[in-house]
Design an enzyme around this catalytic site. Sequence first.
Site, PDB file in Angstrom:
ATOM      1  N   HIS A 385     -42.234 -16.601  34.110  1.00  0.00           N
ATOM      2  CA  HIS A 385     -43.068 -16.388  32.877  1.00  0.00           C
ATOM      3  C   HIS A 385     -42.467 -14.800  32.073  1.00  0.00           C
ATOM      4  O   HIS A 385     -42.949 -14.215  31.838  1.00  0.00           O
ATOM      5  CB  HIS A 385     -44.327 -15.821  34.102  1.00  0.00           C
ATOM      6  CG  HIS A 385     -45.598 -16.945  34.458  1.00  0.00           C
ATOM      7  ND1 HIS A 385     -45.675 -17.222  34.925  1.00  0.00           N
ATOM      8  CD2 HIS A 385     -46.449 -17.286  33.373  1.00  0.00           C
ATOM      9  CE1 HIS A 385     -46.816 -17.878  34.579  1.00  0.00           C
ATOM     10  NE2 HIS A 385     -47.133 -17.898  33.011  1.00  0.00           N
ATOM     11  N   GLY A 454     -53.936  -7.583  32.075  1.00  0.00           N
ATOM     12  CA  GLY A 454     -54.139  -6.123  31.702  1.00  0.00           C
ATOM     13  C   GLY A 454     -53.322  -5.217  32.398  1.00  0.00           C
ATOM     14  O   GLY A 454     -53.065  -4.124  31.983  1.00  0.00           O
ATOM     15  N   ILE A 456     -50.295  -3.229  35.443  1.00  0.00           N
ATOM     16  CA  ILE A 456     -50.708  -2.941  37.043  1.00  0.00           C
ATOM     17  C   ILE A 456     -51.672  -1.519  36.739  1.00  0.00           C
ATOM     18  O   ILE A 456     -52.815  -1.699  37.560  1.00  0.00           O
ATOM     19  CB  ILE A 456     -49.914  -1.711  37.191  1.00  0.00           C
ATOM     20  CG1 ILE A 456     -48.595  -3.718  37.994  1.00  0.00           C
ATOM     21  CG2 ILE A 456     -49.505  -1.514  37.852  1.00  0.00           C
ATOM     22  CD1 ILE A 456     -47.307  -3.104  37.872  1.00  0.00           C
ATOM     23  N   GLN A 457     -52.093  -0.396  35.471  1.00  0.00           N
ATOM     24  CA  GLN A 457     -52.403   0.582  35.213  1.00  0.00           C
ATOM     25  C   GLN A 457     -54.149  -0.562  35.256  1.00  0.00           C
ATOM     26  O   GLN A 457     -55.414   0.251  35.650  1.00  0.00           O
ATOM     27  CB  GLN A 457     -52.240   0.759  33.870  1.00  0.00           C
ATOM     28  CG  GLN A 457     -53.189   2.681  33.624  1.00  0.00           C
ATOM     29  CD  GLN A 457     -52.579   2.623  34.460  1.00  0.00           C
ATOM     30  OE1 GLN A 457     -51.777   3.317  35.414  1.00  0.00           O
ATOM     31  NE2 GLN A 457     -53.988   3.473  35.286  1.00  0.00           N
ATOM     32  N   VAL A 458     -54.069  -1.151  34.706  1.00  0.00           N
ATOM     33  CA  VAL A 458     -55.894  -1.307  33.936  1.00  0.00           C
ATOM     34  C   VAL A 458     -56.273  -2.548  35.745  1.00  0.00           C
ATOM     35  O   VAL A 458     -57.171  -1.893  36.289  1.00  0.00           O
ATOM     36  CB  VAL A 458     -56.170  -2.996  33.348  1.00  0.00           C
ATOM     37  CG1 VAL A 458     -57.508  -4.032  33.901  1.00  0.00           C
ATOM     38  CG2 VAL A 458     -55.660  -2.512  32.255  1.00  0.00           C
ATOM     39  N   GLY A 459     -55.569  -3.075  36.994  1.00  0.00           N
ATOM     40  CA  GLY A 459     -55.348  -2.905  37.812  1.00  0.00           C
ATOM     41  C   GLY A 459     -56.292  -1.538  39.049  1.00  0.00           C
ATOM     42  O   GLY A 459     -57.122  -1.830  39.412  1.00  0.00           O
TER      43      GLY A 459
END
Length: 499
Positions: A385, A454, A456-459
């Site tokens: 990916h 989204g 890592i920050q969104v997670g």
Amino acid sequence: MLPGWELTLCLLVSLGFHFRSFYEVYKVSREHEEELDQEFELEMDTLFGGLKKDPTDFEWNFWMEWGKRRLVWLFIGHMAVSQLATLLTKKHRPWIVMVYGMWACWCVLGAPGVVMVLLHSTIAFCVAQFRSVLLSWLCSLLLLSTLRLQSVEEVKRRWYKTENEYYLLQFTLTVRCLYYTSFSLELCRQPPSAQPTPSAQGASHSYPWLLTYVFYYPVFHNGPILNFPEFFRQMQQPELNSLQHSLCIVAKGLGRLLCWWWLAELMVHLMYMHALYSSAPLLESVSCWTLGGLALAQVLFFYVKYLVLFGVPALLMRLDGLTPPPLPRCVSTMFSFTGMWRYFDVGLHNFLIRYVYIPLGGSQHGLLGTLLSTATTFAFVSYWHGSYEDLWCWAALNWLGVTVESGVRRLLETPCVRETLARHLSPQAHHRLHALLAACSTSMLILFNLVFLGGIQVGKTYWNRIFLQGWPWVTLSVLGFLYCYSHVDIAWAQTYTVL
């Protein structure tokens, strides 16, 4: 199975949660429209009465732009050429389709694009002559790695006038990698023969068939993935359709595609979920209802998007008499990591199982072998990916999710635990326990896939607001909704799917 009234209540709660959370996202989108417009330049559009459109989903806008420019016409051309070849010279149809695919590639990517696809495929074919699976894999991984070398990227950018043309070449070469890898690994499984064989099996692994497979245009730029044995078998013996049946396939297929496209466009006009995800301050300040709605909207939009992106080539494949991989199953009916991987991108799943998981031993080599096989499979997915930090994190979390699910399943299937549960739990209580475990799994499945969609920050934002700051009420409310959601999903799976 649960009593009818309880299942109906769960269905109503699930639908209510969807609609309420989507409405909250719609309200926030309207309230912050001016702010988002200044930051992300929302697009004016007359499609839905002048509603502005969120343009920040790169993949959707990229493929829609290419579709309107050239790809639709080239797909129509493939359909016409393939049907004429079937009528006039069925025996030579694979070669005619191959030549058309090369010409279509030249139309959108120019001579450099055709040369790059030919070069990668030819190198893989030559290495496969050694009949070494290890060498073929190393070759494919090295060819894939060249797509990320900065010096090579700069050369390829100079070939084109726009970034979109360069990205189309990158996406095409990435997908083609799985195709020539499948061909090479199948060739490695064939015993080397001292003399050329005229048999169909021997001829199938010839260079012309590699080019036919790699340049088959419906799946050329974005997939889905069809492993070489299935492609060869179906091209040799296609399911030929009558004119009336073909017209029926076209009418139904186009009707579905238009509905899916309209729904995807409606979502990005009503809910600016991608722009909101790109704005960290807004994501930190919105309500928990809105956070839940954004998560559902993101994963459902991703599902609808791939119904369109995989639906177009699937329609063309059916007209060619081929059986495409099943389209993605609705993410709202997923309640496990295993199910998500098995049913969302079926073609990719089949590739990974056939060429990565099983050759490494899979579940046949005990617990350690299973863990290593699964970890290697997810590592390859991440590398294919793009090998970014977000992707490695997403792959690691999904590996953890699949591993924990498998461990819990094995524990529940041990004779001692199974007998204890059967002795103390009624069938309805057993069903409720299944839904409770599925709710926990689904909460992590959504969270981990938000890292993919989204970053890592969104997670981290979701983890902090829902599971840390929101404990206990927000967390338990989310799990309660997902509990109802899981009851409906399990009932749907038991009714309509052979598990």
